[in-house]
Structures are given as C-alpha cells and as structure tokens.
Motif scaffolding. Structure first.
Motif, short mmCIF file in Angstrom:
data_model
loop_
_atom_site.label_atom_id
_atom_site.label_comp_id
_atom_site.label_asym_id
_atom_site.label_seq_id
_atom_site.Cartn_x
_atom_site.Cartn_y
_atom_site.Cartn_z
N ILE A 32 0.85 -1.20 0.00
CA ILE A 32 0.00 0.00 0.00
C ILE A 32 0.88 1.25 0.00
O ILE A 32 0.62 2.23 -0.70
N GLY A 89 -9.57 -13.05 8.04
CA GLY A 89 -8.22 -13.15 7.48
C GLY A 89 -7.31 -13.86 8.47
O GLY A 89 -6.15 -13.49 8.66
N GLY A 110 -0.80 -12.59 8.45
CA GLY A 110 0.18 -12.24 9.48
C GLY A 110 -0.49 -11.72 10.73
O GLY A 110 -0.29 -12.25 11.84
N SER A 111 -1.31 -10.69 10.60
CA SER A 111 -1.97 -10.15 11.79
C SER A 111 -3.10 -11.07 12.25
O SER A 111 -3.38 -11.14 13.45
N TYR A 132 -15.12 -18.43 4.74
CA TYR A 132 -16.10 -17.40 4.38
C TYR A 132 -16.28 -17.26 2.87
O TYR A 132 -16.99 -16.38 2.42
N VAL A 166 -9.65 -7.27 6.98
CA VAL A 166 -10.02 -7.50 5.58
C VAL A 166 -10.94 -6.40 5.03
O VAL A 166 -10.68 -5.81 3.99
N PHE A 215 -7.93 -2.89 5.61
CA PHE A 215 -8.92 -2.87 4.52
C PHE A 215 -8.34 -3.51 3.26
O PHE A 215 -8.44 -2.93 2.18
N ALA A 267 -9.42 -5.66 1.39
CA ALA A 267 -10.43 -5.90 0.34
C ALA A 267 -11.33 -4.68 0.13
O ALA A 267 -12.36 -4.78 -0.55
N SER A 292 -8.55 0.87 15.05
CA SER A 292 -7.33 0.62 15.80
C SER A 292 -6.13 0.74 14.87
O SER A 292 -6.09 0.08 13.83
N GLY A 351 0.56 -16.85 7.67
CA GLY A 351 1.44 -16.30 8.70
C GLY A 351 2.35 -15.26 8.10
O GLY A 351 1.95 -14.48 7.23
N1 LIG Z 1 -4.40 -1.20 12.30
C1 LIG Z 1 -3.17 -1.59 12.52
O1 LIG Z 1 -2.54 -1.24 13.53
C2 LIG Z 1 -2.55 -2.51 11.52
C3 LIG Z 1 -1.32 -3.13 11.77
C4 LIG Z 1 -0.83 -4.05 10.85
C5 LIG Z 1 -1.53 -4.29 9.67
N2 LIG Z 1 -2.69 -3.62 9.44
C6 LIG Z 1 -3.47 -3.86 8.23
O2 LIG Z 1 -4.04 -5.15 8.29
C7 LIG Z 1 -4.22 -5.63 6.98
C8 LIG Z 1 -3.64 -7.02 6.90
O3 LIG Z 1 -2.24 -6.95 7.03
P1 LIG Z 1 -1.37 -8.28 7.10
O4 LIG Z 1 0.05 -7.83 7.00
O5 LIG Z 1 -1.81 -9.12 8.22
O6 LIG Z 1 -1.78 -8.97 5.71
P2 LIG Z 1 -1.75 -10.49 5.26
O7 LIG Z 1 -0.77 -11.26 6.05
O8 LIG Z 1 -1.58 -10.46 3.79
O9 LIG Z 1 -3.20 -11.02 5.64
C9 LIG Z 1 -4.34 -10.47 5.03
C10 LIG Z 1 -5.40 -11.55 4.91
O10 LIG Z 1 -6.53 -10.93 4.29
C11 LIG Z 1 -7.24 -11.88 3.53
N3 LIG Z 1 -7.73 -11.26 2.30
C12 LIG Z 1 -9.04 -11.13 1.95
N4 LIG Z 1 -9.17 -10.49 0.80
C13 LIG Z 1 -7.92 -10.21 0.37
C14 LIG Z 1 -7.41 -9.57 -0.78
N5 LIG Z 1 -8.24 -9.06 -1.72
N6 LIG Z 1 -6.08 -9.44 -0.92
C15 LIG Z 1 -5.24 -9.91 0.03
N7 LIG Z 1 -5.67 -10.54 1.17
C16 LIG Z 1 -7.01 -10.70 1.32
C17 LIG Z 1 -6.30 -13.04 3.25
O11 LIG Z 1 -6.88 -14.17 3.85
P3 LIG Z 1 -7.96 -15.09 3.10
O12 LIG Z 1 -7.39 -15.48 1.78
O13 LIG Z 1 -8.11 -16.21 4.04
O14 LIG Z 1 -9.20 -14.25 2.97
C18 LIG Z 1 -5.00 -12.69 3.99
O15 LIG Z 1 -4.52 -13.78 4.73
C19 LIG Z 1 -3.57 -4.60 6.04
O16 LIG Z 1 -4.58 -3.73 5.54
C20 LIG Z 1 -2.65 -3.82 6.96
O17 LIG Z 1 -2.43 -2.50 6.51
C21 LIG Z 1 -3.21 -2.75 10.34
#
Ligand SMILES: NC(=O)c1ccc[n+]([C@@H]2O[C@H](COP(=O)([O-])OP(=O)(O)OC[C@H]3O[C@@H](n4cnc5c(N)ncnc54)[C@H](OP(=O)(O)O)[C@@H]3O)[C@@H](O)[C@H]2O)c1
Length: 326
Positions: free
Chosen positions: A45, A147, A151-152, A191, A216, A239, A241, A261, A317
């Motif tokens: 992003i 999700g 990772g998260s 889901y 997600v 977000f 998705a 958060s 993960g």
């Molecule tokens: N608020 C905070 O403090 C904070 C901190 C860290 C990260 N974040 C945010 O949390 C989100 C996830 O981060 P992450 O590093 O955990 O990501 P990640 O490891 O890629 O996990 C995201 C999960 O979302 C699901 N997903 C559903 N639709 C998707 C799509 N269109 N493209 C990709 N994944 C999709 C996937 O699971 P399925 O295939 O099972 O649906 C995937 O395992 C990001 O938006 C990040 O910016 C926020």
C-alpha cells in the motif's frame, strides 16, 4: 548499503535493488544493522502511494526488522550498541541498515531468533492493541478473527486464546483453516464457500461473537457485522479488500460498537499502554503461547517475491526477508 528501493509510486514490481547512503539516527533514534525483515501487506500500500505516510523518494519499504543496534542517536539511554533487537519502523526494513525510534525498539525476547523477531512486532503488537484496548476482549468471550491465516490474523488468533477467549478463525481455503486450527483457534470457518454470519451464529447458539477483529473489510464486512451479538465490538484493523461503510442502524439495536485501531497512531497517544502490551506479549511468549509461523523466507534481492505472496493472498502467517543473516 544494499537496499530494495522505491523511486516512484507504483506496483511492487517497480522496486529495485540499489546502493544508497546509510541513514543517520536523530534524537531519540537508533541505527540498526538489519539481519532480517518481514513483509506486511501495508508495504504494498505504501509503495502504491496509498498509505497514511508517504516517505520521500527514494525510500526502502519494510515496516519492521530485527538486528543489532549499530549507533545511538542523542538522548537514547535504554539501548546499547550491539543489542539484539526487534523494531517497528516507519519504513526502511528492506535494507542493510535502518533508523528506528528507540521507543519502538525492543530487545529480542529470550529464545527469539532474528527471523521470529522480524516477524513479531507489527503483527503481534497491533493485534494486541486492537483486541485488548479497543475490543476490550474478556476471558470467556468469543473472538471472531477474519483473514485469520494472515500475518496479523494468526497473531490475533493466538492472542485471543492467550487472553482466555473462545476464538473462531475465518479464512478462504482449507489449507488456511488448517493453519488457523493448528494455532489454537477453537473453530475455523471458510467465508468463501458459506455465509459467515450463518456459520458464526450456528457456532454460538445464535448469540453471535463478542468481538470481531477485521483486517479484511470489503464485501465481507456486512456479514461480519451481523455475526456480532449484543454489545459486540467490531474492530476495524485493515482494509485489504476495501473500506466498508458502517450502517449506524445495525449498531443501535444490538448496542454494538464500531471501533478503529492503528498501531502507528496508538504509539504516539498511548505509549504506556503500548509498553504494557509488549510486556503482556513477552509473558505469553515466555509461556510458549505465541508461536509465530514463518511460511516463507526470501533473500533481500527477492523481497518483491515476499510482498507478492501477500498481494496474491498466498501467504500463511509471516514471510521473512533475510537481509544479512548472521
Ligand atoms: N491497524 C493496525 O494497527 C494494523 C497493523 C498491521 C496491519 N494492518 C493492516 O491489516 C491488513 C492485513 O495486514 P497483514 O500484514 O496481516 O496482511 P496479510 O498477512 O496479507 O493477511 C491479510 C489476509 O486478508 C485476507 N484477504 C481477503 N481479501 C484479500 C485480498 N483481496 N487481498 C489480500 N488478502 C485478502 C487473506 O486471507 P484469506 O485469503 O483467508 O481471505 C490474507 O490472509 C492490512 O490492511 C494492513 O495494513 C493494520
């Protein structure tokens, strides 16, 4: 120093390896020799120019890293040169050296190697902040994690269990559901093949979940909100998705709350609670309750491939980037 760098906003494929100057730590900062970093969805992003912060070009992505303290900026007292640490970074983890805020740099926990350290701070701290302080999850309550194999997401599953909750992990494939169960979820639901709300209500005798952790967003949000019972807390975390719109009428009747958060902004506003979060995570880690999964590792030169696993929804993960293995 060797770094994977971004010269303009765009796709992750525009990132390239280059030799760039080693940054200097300012007041309250430290310079780190990075041993390992890890991929976060937010890196892609940021590279696209759609993140909350926009670094000057050229910059290296990478929101966290683990390594050794190489230099102390003015005013840093609680760290020493040579300390083995993990750090949350503004950016710059995909490089041989990075500058970190000393307040966002922590000694590796006992028994933690650099790879796990590189995969820990962002996922676990942000999930803990979201669930503990915003979601106010109580032991015995039900936590729904979307999700859940990400990772998260996996961090949220483990933290929910550590806090004594019943955890329902939701993800998109049988392989991901297996990982969610292996990491302690009480139930795992798909889901994509079946409606999320119907499955959560069936598992909770129609009561619904108490807290939803949602990295997600997008089309899943509607069903996820309906999965919450009386007094349920919906925590918007990410977000990947799409950004959903919250229908206020569906909060009102069941006394639900929709909460945001963000680790990045929480650190500035609630440093004491962040310190407490890290202390609670250290306890869980020492008890063996938290077991971060590293599903893939890549050398720095292939950092784009690490990010691609996340953008193509193929990671389980965390994905680690080995920058300068010791
Ligand atoms: N608020 C905070 O403090 C904070 C901190 C860290 C990260 N974040 C945010 O949390 C989100 C996830 O981060 P992450 O590093 O955990 O990501 P990640 O490891 O890629 O996990 C995201 C999960 O979302 C699901 N997903 C559903 N639709 C998707 C799509 N269109 N493209 C990709 N994944 C999709 C996937 O699971 P399925 O295939 O099972 O649906 C995937 O395992 C990001 O938006 C990040 O910016 C926020």
């Amino acid at each position: 120093m060797r770094a994977l760098i971004c010269r303009d906003w765009g796709d992750i494929d525009t990132l390239e390896m280059a030799d760039i100057a080693v940054p200097e730590p300012g007041p309250g900062q430290v310079l780190l020799d990075i041993v390992a970093s890890s991929a976060n969805f937010a890196d892609s992003i940021m590279v696209a120019g759609n993140y909350q912060t926009k670094p000057d070009f050229p910059f290296s992505p990478g929101l966290e890293g683990a390594g050794r303290v190489a230099k102390l900026g003015p005013g840093v007292e609680h760290l020493q040169v040579g300390d083995a640490v993990m750090a949350k970074l503004a950016h710059g983890g995909f490089a041989e050296h990075a500058v970190a805020e000393a307040a966002e740099t922590w000694p590796l926990f006992d028994g933690m190697d650099f790879g796990i350290g590189a995969a820990f701070a962002v996922a676990y701290l942000s999930a803990h902040v979201a669930i503990r302080w915003q979601g106010r999850l109580e032991a015995g309550e039900t936590l729904l994690v979307l999700g859940a194999a990400g990772g998260s997401g996996l961090a949220a599953v483990e933290i929910g269990k550590a806090m004594g909750a019943r955890v329902i992990g939701a993800a998109s494939s049988a392989e991901k559901l297996r990982a969610v169960l292996e990491h302690g979820a009480d139930e795992a639901v798909n889901y994509v093949v079946r409606n999320l709300k119907d499955q959560v209500l069936a598992l909770t005798d129609g009561q619904g979940a108490d807290v939803c952790f949602d990295p997600v967003g997008g089309p899943l949000f509607d069903s996820a909100l309906s999965s919450l019972g009386w007094g349920g807390r919906f925590v918007h975390f990410g977000f990947v998705a799409g950004v959903p719109q919250v229908p206020a009428n569906r909060l009102l009747v069941k006394h639900r709350s929709a909460l945001g958060s963000s680790l990045r902004y929480f650190q500035a506003r609630r440093p004491d609670q962040l310190t407490q979060s890290m202390a609670e995570l250290a306890d869980y880690y020492a008890q063996g309750t938290l077991k971060p999964i590293i599903s893939h590792r890549f050398p720095l030169e292939q950092g784009v491939e690490a990010l691609r696993l996340l953008t193509e929804r193929r990671a389980i993960g965390k994905v680690v980037v080995d920058v300068a293995p010791e």
